[in-house]
Scaffold this motif. Structure first.
Motif: not given
Length: 287
Positions: A106-115, A118-122
């Motif tokens: 499976p392939t996924f787009n990279a997740i940008p750095n978060v602070c 901050a609200t956690a990415p889904v």
């Protein structure tokens, strides 16, 4: 005698002349050759447990036999397996194809750095493959701690797919730092508040108030708000505006004409003292 046609044929025996015997018959039945039938085998995933091929066919009268070669899922592709009936059965060999599907990553787009905090990415439950792979992530995404965490994607059952990972980096919250300003004298020319902090990676932002006011004596707090998109907190800078102080000195003299003159002090009696220079620089007791 012929076996070319299925069915029962009556054969007549005629005694050779000179024997006291009658003719007689004998029936021979030729059974048709049966083609063994089997249910199709669904596609299997590469390296999955190999399916066990049945040793009995699905015919009304089952045909028993053996398969060759041994079933393997080690290589993706379609393999033809041959069924050979056991001896003593009027049955032909037959074949059965089994397709082994390759395992997809499976392939996924990279997740940008978060602070941090901050609200956690889904994380998406479907991959970006042409045929999306569905599944679940572990552990739960958290931004509570700065650093890089590796999350594992496990495909749902029934899909030829491997587990995969995705890294998310949580950047720490930075407090902007600035060089101190002041104290400044009342009504003096004010320096400009800097739009970038002194951190190794400067933080940009705006000040409130936007400019330093030296018209009023006292301490004023200036608030720096970082521009959006930076992992930084609000910071403050206290600037003191002081009243102009008159330096106070102990009186000197009167001095006699021509006497040796004392040195003028370079610091006043104030607390704290005021330092500076004199003009003229020395006391003249001459004519």
């Amino acid at each position: 005698v012929s076996t070319a046609t299925a069915g029962t044929t009556v054969y007549t025996f005629t005694p050779t002349a000179g024997q006291c015997a009658t003719t007689t018959t004998l029936s021979i039945t030729v059974d048709p050759t049966v083609t063994p039938t089997f249910n199709n085998i669904p596609n299997v995933c590469q390296n999955a447990t190999a399916p066990v091929l049945p040793s009995n066919s699905t015919n009304a009268t089952p045909i028993t036999g053996t398969w060759a070669p041994p079933v393997s899922t080690a290589t993706a592709g379609t393999t033809v397996y041959t069924f050979t009936p056991d001896a003593g059965q009027c049955a032909t060999t037959t074949t059965l194809s089994i397709t082994v599907d390759p395992n997809i990553t499976p392939t996924f787009n990279a997740i940008p750095n978060v602070c941090q905090n901050a609200t956690a990415p889904v994380l998406p439950t479907s991959s970006t493959n042409v045929t999306p792979i569905t599944g679940t992530w572990t552990p739960a995404v958290s931004t509570a701690t700065a650093g890089t965490t590796v999350y594992t994607f496990t495909p749902d059952a029934g899909q030829c797919a491997t587990t995969t990972t995705l890294s998310i980096t949580v950047d720490p919250i930075v407090t902007p730092t600035f060089n101190p300003i002041g104290p400044l004298c009342l009504n003096a020319a004010a320096p400009t508040l800097q739009a970038s902090s002194t951190n190794a990676t400067p933080i940009t932002g705006t000040w409130n108030p936007a400019v330093i006011n030296t018209a009023l004596a006292g301490i004023t707090t200036y608030t720096f708000t970082p521009d959006a998109g930076q992992c930084a907190t609000i910071a403050t800078l206290d600037i003191e505006i002081t009243n102009s102080i008159t330096p106070v000195f102990t009186a000197i003299g009167p001095l006699c004409l021509g006497v040796s003159a004392p040195s003028l002090p370079n610091a006043s009696n104030n607390l704290p003292s005021i330092t500076g220079t004199w003009n003229p620089a020395v006391i003249n007791t001459g004519a």
